[in-house]
Design an enzyme around this catalytic site. Structure first.
Site, PDB file in Angstrom:
ATOM      1  N   CYS A 185       0.831  -1.205   0.000  1.00  0.00           N
ATOM      2  CA  CYS A 185       0.000   0.000   0.000  1.00  0.00           C
ATOM      3  C   CYS A 185       0.866   1.256   0.000  1.00  0.00           C
ATOM      4  O   CYS A 185       2.019   1.224   0.409  1.00  0.00           O
ATOM      5  CB  CYS A 185      -0.866   0.010   1.244  1.00  0.00           C
ATOM      6  SG  CYS A 185      -1.764  -1.516   1.484  1.00  0.00           S
ATOM      7  N   ARG A 243       2.381   1.056  -5.847  1.00  0.00           N
ATOM      8  CA  ARG A 243       2.503   0.229  -4.638  1.00  0.00           C
ATOM      9  C   ARG A 243       1.233  -0.579  -4.359  1.00  0.00           C
ATOM     10  O   ARG A 243       1.202  -1.394  -3.441  1.00  0.00           O
ATOM     11  CB  ARG A 243       2.804   1.116  -3.427  1.00  0.00           C
ATOM     12  CG  ARG A 243       4.135   1.839  -3.507  1.00  0.00           C
ATOM     13  CD  ARG A 243       4.347   2.683  -2.279  1.00  0.00           C
ATOM     14  NE  ARG A 243       4.534   1.865  -1.106  1.00  0.00           N
ATOM     15  CZ  ARG A 243       5.714   1.627  -0.536  1.00  0.00           C
ATOM     16  NH1 ARG A 243       6.798   2.162  -1.025  1.00  0.00           N
ATOM     17  NH2 ARG A 243       5.794   0.873   0.525  1.00  0.00           N
ATOM     18  N   TRP A 281      -3.262  -2.329  -1.573  1.00  0.00           N
ATOM     19  CA  TRP A 281      -3.014  -3.653  -2.168  1.00  0.00           C
ATOM     20  C   TRP A 281      -3.497  -4.632  -1.115  1.00  0.00           C
ATOM     21  O   TRP A 281      -2.868  -4.789  -0.070  1.00  0.00           O
ATOM     22  CB  TRP A 281      -1.523  -3.816  -2.467  1.00  0.00           C
ATOM     23  CG  TRP A 281      -1.179  -5.063  -3.201  1.00  0.00           C
ATOM     24  CD1 TRP A 281      -1.284  -5.270  -4.546  1.00  0.00           C
ATOM     25  CD2 TRP A 281      -0.630  -6.272  -2.655  1.00  0.00           C
ATOM     26  NE1 TRP A 281      -0.849  -6.537  -4.854  1.00  0.00           N
ATOM     27  CE2 TRP A 281      -0.438  -7.176  -3.721  1.00  0.00           C
ATOM     28  CE3 TRP A 281      -0.285  -6.691  -1.367  1.00  0.00           C
ATOM     29  CZ2 TRP A 281       0.075  -8.455  -3.547  1.00  0.00           C
ATOM     30  CZ3 TRP A 281       0.227  -7.963  -1.196  1.00  0.00           C
ATOM     31  CH2 TRP A 281       0.410  -8.836  -2.281  1.00  0.00           C
ATOM     32  N   ASN A 340       0.028   0.591   6.287  1.00  0.00           N
ATOM     33  CA  ASN A 340       0.710  -0.306   5.359  1.00  0.00           C
ATOM     34  C   ASN A 340       1.392  -1.374   6.194  1.00  0.00           C
ATOM     35  O   ASN A 340       1.996  -1.053   7.211  1.00  0.00           O
ATOM     36  CB  ASN A 340       1.739   0.493   4.549  1.00  0.00           C
ATOM     37  CG  ASN A 340       2.484  -0.383   3.561  1.00  0.00           C
ATOM     38  OD1 ASN A 340       2.030  -1.471   3.221  1.00  0.00           O
ATOM     39  ND2 ASN A 340       3.627   0.095   3.115  1.00  0.00           N
ATOM     40  N   GLY A 341       1.287  -2.635   5.787  1.00  0.00           N
ATOM     41  CA  GLY A 341       1.924  -3.711   6.548  1.00  0.00           C
ATOM     42  C   GLY A 341       0.870  -4.703   7.005  1.00  0.00           C
ATOM     43  O   GLY A 341      -0.242  -4.743   6.467  1.00  0.00           O
ATOM     44  N   GLU A 357      14.305 -15.338 -15.492  1.00  0.00           N
ATOM     45  CA  GLU A 357      13.878 -13.943 -15.350  1.00  0.00           C
ATOM     46  C   GLU A 357      12.978 -13.542 -16.528  1.00  0.00           C
ATOM     47  O   GLU A 357      11.981 -12.843 -16.351  1.00  0.00           O
ATOM     48  CB  GLU A 357      15.117 -13.041 -15.234  1.00  0.00           C
ATOM     49  CG  GLU A 357      14.879 -11.553 -15.402  1.00  0.00           C
ATOM     50  CD  GLU A 357      13.882 -10.939 -14.422  1.00  0.00           C
ATOM     51  OE1 GLU A 357      13.365 -11.640 -13.529  1.00  0.00           O
ATOM     52  OE2 GLU A 357      13.597  -9.736 -14.586  1.00  0.00           O
ATOM     53  N   LYS A 410       9.071 -12.181 -16.529  1.00  0.00           N
ATOM     54  CA  LYS A 410       8.606 -10.959 -17.212  1.00  0.00           C
ATOM     55  C   LYS A 410       7.332 -11.239 -18.000  1.00  0.00           C
ATOM     56  O   LYS A 410       6.373 -10.496 -17.921  1.00  0.00           O
ATOM     57  CB  LYS A 410       9.666 -10.408 -18.175  1.00  0.00           C
ATOM     58  CG  LYS A 410      10.954  -9.892 -17.590  1.00  0.00           C
ATOM     59  CD  LYS A 410      10.855  -8.603 -16.814  1.00  0.00           C
ATOM     60  CE  LYS A 410      10.458  -8.854 -15.409  1.00  0.00           C
ATOM     61  NZ  LYS A 410      11.271  -8.583 -14.327  1.00  0.00           N
ATOM     62  N   GLU A 447       4.260 -11.925 -15.665  1.00  0.00           N
ATOM     63  CA  GLU A 447       3.694 -10.838 -14.865  1.00  0.00           C
ATOM     64  C   GLU A 447       3.144  -9.695 -15.706  1.00  0.00           C
ATOM     65  O   GLU A 447       2.171  -9.078 -15.321  1.00  0.00           O
ATOM     66  CB  GLU A 447       4.701 -10.334 -13.823  1.00  0.00           C
ATOM     67  CG  GLU A 447       5.981  -9.812 -14.386  1.00  0.00           C
ATOM     68  CD  GLU A 447       6.990  -9.434 -13.320  1.00  0.00           C
ATOM     69  OE1 GLU A 447       6.646  -9.381 -12.135  1.00  0.00           O
ATOM     70  OE2 GLU A 447       8.142  -9.177 -13.692  1.00  0.00           O
ATOM     71  N   HIS A 462      13.641 -35.280 -19.113  1.00  0.00           N
ATOM     72  CA  HIS A 462      13.309 -36.110 -17.946  1.00  0.00           C
ATOM     73  C   HIS A 462      11.842 -35.965 -17.557  1.00  0.00           C
ATOM     74  O   HIS A 462      11.510 -35.954 -16.380  1.00  0.00           O
ATOM     75  CB  HIS A 462      14.231 -35.763 -16.776  1.00  0.00           C
ATOM     76  CG  HIS A 462      15.668 -36.039 -17.093  1.00  0.00           C
ATOM     77  ND1 HIS A 462      16.229 -37.285 -17.014  1.00  0.00           N
ATOM     78  CD2 HIS A 462      16.651 -35.216 -17.549  1.00  0.00           C
ATOM     79  CE1 HIS A 462      17.493 -37.229 -17.380  1.00  0.00           C
ATOM     80  NE2 HIS A 462      17.778 -35.984 -17.717  1.00  0.00           N
ATOM     81  N   LYS A 515       4.508  -3.042  -6.347  1.00  0.00           N
ATOM     82  CA  LYS A 515       5.932  -2.875  -6.617  1.00  0.00           C
ATOM     83  C   LYS A 515       6.803  -3.378  -5.485  1.00  0.00           C
ATOM     84  O   LYS A 515       7.784  -4.063  -5.695  1.00  0.00           O
ATOM     85  CB  LYS A 515       6.210  -1.400  -6.904  1.00  0.00           C
ATOM     86  CG  LYS A 515       7.666  -1.076  -7.182  1.00  0.00           C
ATOM     87  CD  LYS A 515       7.982  -1.271  -8.631  1.00  0.00           C
ATOM     88  CE  LYS A 515       9.427  -1.015  -8.964  1.00  0.00           C
ATOM     89  NZ  LYS A 515       9.866  -1.908 -10.039  1.00  0.00           N
TER      90      LYS A 515
HETATM   91  C1  F6R Z   1       9.365  -8.523 -10.866  1.00  0.00           C
HETATM   92  C2  F6R Z   1       9.466  -7.753  -9.644  1.00  0.00           C
HETATM   93  C3  F6R Z   1       9.471  -8.470  -8.339  1.00  0.00           C
HETATM   94  C4  F6R Z   1      10.565  -7.885  -7.453  1.00  0.00           C
HETATM   95  C5  F6R Z   1      10.550  -8.520  -6.064  1.00  0.00           C
HETATM   96  C6  F6R Z   1      11.657  -7.963  -5.192  1.00  0.00           C
HETATM   97  O1  F6R Z   1       9.419  -7.712 -12.004  1.00  0.00           O
HETATM   98  O2  F6R Z   1       9.538  -6.563  -9.693  1.00  0.00           O
HETATM   99  O3  F6R Z   1       9.643  -9.841  -8.515  1.00  0.00           O
HETATM  100  O4  F6R Z   1      11.799  -8.107  -8.070  1.00  0.00           O
HETATM  101  O5  F6R Z   1       9.316  -8.286  -5.470  1.00  0.00           O
HETATM  102  O6  F6R Z   1      11.522  -6.576  -5.055  1.00  0.00           O
HETATM  103  P1  F6R Z   1      12.741  -5.676  -4.614  1.00  0.00           P
HETATM  104  O7  F6R Z   1      13.734  -5.706  -5.743  1.00  0.00           O
HETATM  105  O8  F6R Z   1      12.177  -4.309  -4.394  1.00  0.00           O
HETATM  106  O9  F6R Z   1      13.304  -6.281  -3.370  1.00  0.00           O
END
Ligand code: F6R
Length: 606
Positions: free
Chosen positions: A2, A27, A74, A100-101, A476, A480, A483, A499, A601
């Protein structure tokens, strides 16, 4: 998670409150709201939807007041409903809070408060704090004391900002394990979960530490420890991110802008003084157990590091996803971890650091946010200087982390006499040439990658295959695509395919192959064998490769990357190309690219 914003001013605060949550929308964006004290008392419009949608329903700008709080949510506890949106009010409407939390013991607290006659109007954990404030204000007749008494009962992580009709010119806040910063302006002061909310108005910021209460009016503030009552002297630091860098600058999406910013963000990362790499290399080489730690994208950065260290140092340095770290990592005073985090606030990664620190070990981090909790918890931190990453999907931050990790690895390899100084210099210069090579890729291949992405946008099942360090890139890249485009992609080492998973392969099943650089002969050969195995079963393949030694017609479609790319540069170039592929698939499918569904985020809850 949030986003929280609070503003107290000698002028109307509604525009700044609105701007604040708009900046923080990355966020969390399932619902939002505001509470403002005006001449008549407290008003708290809130609803579900994006901030613009809620504004259309609630018309935030009709309100006026000199003190207010706003929140973009969120959902964690309680579904996405108007009642669960923040702010939450105490029963008699004398307090409004945003949180938040996660208040982990909220069920017990809620039951106690219900037994005492409090009526709850939401399913959230947050609402208990509003009622606790009411209960403790009745006892102490003082807001600060009521906050201190309330947080004594609360377990978990929280950043809380509140206001009350009992003191209509002041904002109060408290934090524990969730970030909160003050913005110090002229005639107007701010509180926010990160400084994007107010950097347009002031660059002077104060970072709150855990269990500190801040009392903020329009022209002054003070901070005290919630447990001891001691007044704390806080340093004001200057935010060096400009407002412009946090704006879209003509790109249709932040994701594309941030992909295109990678040459620049790498160049900035390369300004890191060598002494910082030496220090990290020293700590890591001396440690008995060392781990690379991150989660989501940063776990894949850690995976990249695992292969890099195996290759250049001949050392196995496990990559652990921070959410599993406490379950599997052995930590002692001889442990060192290197963590990766764009935000520096990710709960799971902070917990891993805590475990290492509690064992007397050393914690290092590479992060993008100065003053973040991670930067403050670790023994040493490299600030990657990527500039704000606004898109919820991480691109430029991860790429810089990979580059910085490579510098550390090369430093450690030289120190352990695994490579000579001249070899190290050669590799360093190849890394430093990346910005130019990436610019070339972006300028010359973007259109073609767009056309391939468009062609395959309706394929909703992919295998992403890689081997060695290219498996980290495949992982990775698959994340991408999942998501941002909501397309299922499973990453797998090439050799693993036969396998079991090979049972999936037929003419309708698609595989994306991350072909190793031709200088990695063994990896290259095995990857090629996997492609042949898929082709033998009529599976469709798309390959990212560097042109050399790849037979004509092997892939159904291929994305040929600059041939001059070296082995050191190859994972970076492939990753940027795959970022573009995911972006363009999402673009074709008209996804909400900068704010994909269900994501936030910075995940500051466990
Ligand atoms: C994917 C993404 C998330 C963050 C993860 C860690 O694109 O953004 O998987 O990488 O939540 O976040 P940080 O880097 O802020 O610790």
């Amino acid at each position: 998670m949030c986003g929280i914003c609070g503003v107290v001013s000698n002028a109307n605060v509604v525009n700044d409150l609105f701007f604040g949550i708009k900046q923080l929308e990355y966020r969390g964006y399932d619902s939002c709201g505001m509470a403002i004290i005006n001449g008549k008392g407290l008003v708290a419009p809130k609803n579900i939807g994006s901030i613009d949608e809620v504004d259309r329903k609630e018309d935030f700008h009709q309100y006026r007041g000199n003190v207010g709080i706003s929140h973009t949510r969120w959902a964690t506890h309680g579904s996405v409903t108007q009642k669960n949106s923040h702010p939450h009010l105490s029963q008699n409407q004398q307090f409004a809070i945003v949180h938040n939390g996660i208040i982990s013991n909220f069920r017990d607290l809620r039951q106690q408060l219900i037994n005492e006659g409090y009526l709850f109007s939401s399913e959230t954990d947050s609402e208990v704090f509003a009622h606790l404030m009411d209960r403790h204000y009745k006892l102490y007749n003082n807001i600060e004391e009521a906050i201190a008494a309330s947080v004594k009962l609360v377990e978990g992580s929280y950043a809380i900002c509140l206001l009350s009709v009992h003191d209509p010119k002041t904002l109060y806040c408290i934090k524990n394990e969730s970030p909160l910063v003050l913005g110090i302006g002229e005639g107007t002061n701010y509180v926010a979960s990160d400084f994007y909310a107010f950097v347009k108005f002031t660059r002077n910021a104060v970072i709150l530490d855990d269990r500190e209460i801040a009392v903020v009016s329009n022209d002054s503030y003070y901070v005290r420890n919630a447990d001891t009552g001691e007044i704390k002297r806080k340093n004001i630091f200057t935010i060096d991110w400009s407002v412009e860098t946090s704006q879209k600058g003509g790109y249709p999406h932040y994701m594309l802008k941030e992909i295109y910013e990678q040459p620049e963000s790498l160049t900035k990362a390369f300004l890191t003084p060598d002494i910082e790499f030496t220090n990290f290399a020293d700590i890591l080489t001396k440690a008995k157990e060392k781990y690379f730690v991150g989660v989501g994208t940063t776990f894949y950065v850690a995976e990249y590091g695992k292969y890099f260290f195996a290759d250049f140092l001949g050392e196995f340095c496990p990559a652990i996803s921070s959410d599993e770290f406490n379950a599997i990592a052995k930590t002692t005073k001889d442990t060192a971890i290197l963590c990766f985090s764009q935000s520096g606030e990710t709960y799971d990664t902070l917990q891993a650091i805590k475990k290492v620190k509690d064992s007397g070990g050393k914690a290092l981090s590479i992060t993008n946010v100065m003053g973040s909790t991670m930067a403050r918890m670790c023994d040493a931190t490299i600030l990657q200087k990527s500039g704000p990453e606004i898109c919820v999907i991480s691109t430029k931050a991860a790429l810089s982390q990979m580059a910085l990790l490579s510098f550390i690895g090369l430093e450690a390899a030289e120190k352990m006499a695994k490579i000579s100084t001249s070899e190290k210099e050669k590799y360093v210069s190849e890394l430093k040439a990346l910005p130019e090579l990436i610019s070339k890729l972006l300028n010359e291949r973007s259109g073609f990658i767009h056309s391939v992405a468009k062609k395959y946008a309706d394929e909703f099942n992919w295998l992403f295959l890689g081997k060695g360090i290219y498996y980290a890139v495949a992982q990775e890249s698959a994340l991408k695509l999942k998501e941002v485009a909501y397309v299922h992609a499973e990453a797998m080492p090439c050799g693993f395919l036969k396998h079991g998973t090979i049972a999936l392969i037929d003419e309708k099943f698609h595989s994306m192959v991350f072909v190793p650089h031709h200088d990695e002969e063994c990896l290259f050969k095995h990857t090629m064998s996997s492609v042949e195995e898929i082709k033998a079963r009529k599976g469709a393949t798309v390959g990212f490769h560097f042109g050399t030694n790849v037979p004509e017609g092997l892939f159904n479609d291929q994305i040929v990357l600059p041939e001059e790319t070296t082995k050191m540069q190859a994972p970076f170039i492939q990753l940027v190309a795959a970022q573009l592929f995911s972006y363009y698939v999402a673009y074709t499918l008209k996804r909400d690219i900068d704010k994909p569904r269900n994501l936030a985020k910075s995940v500051t809850v466990g």
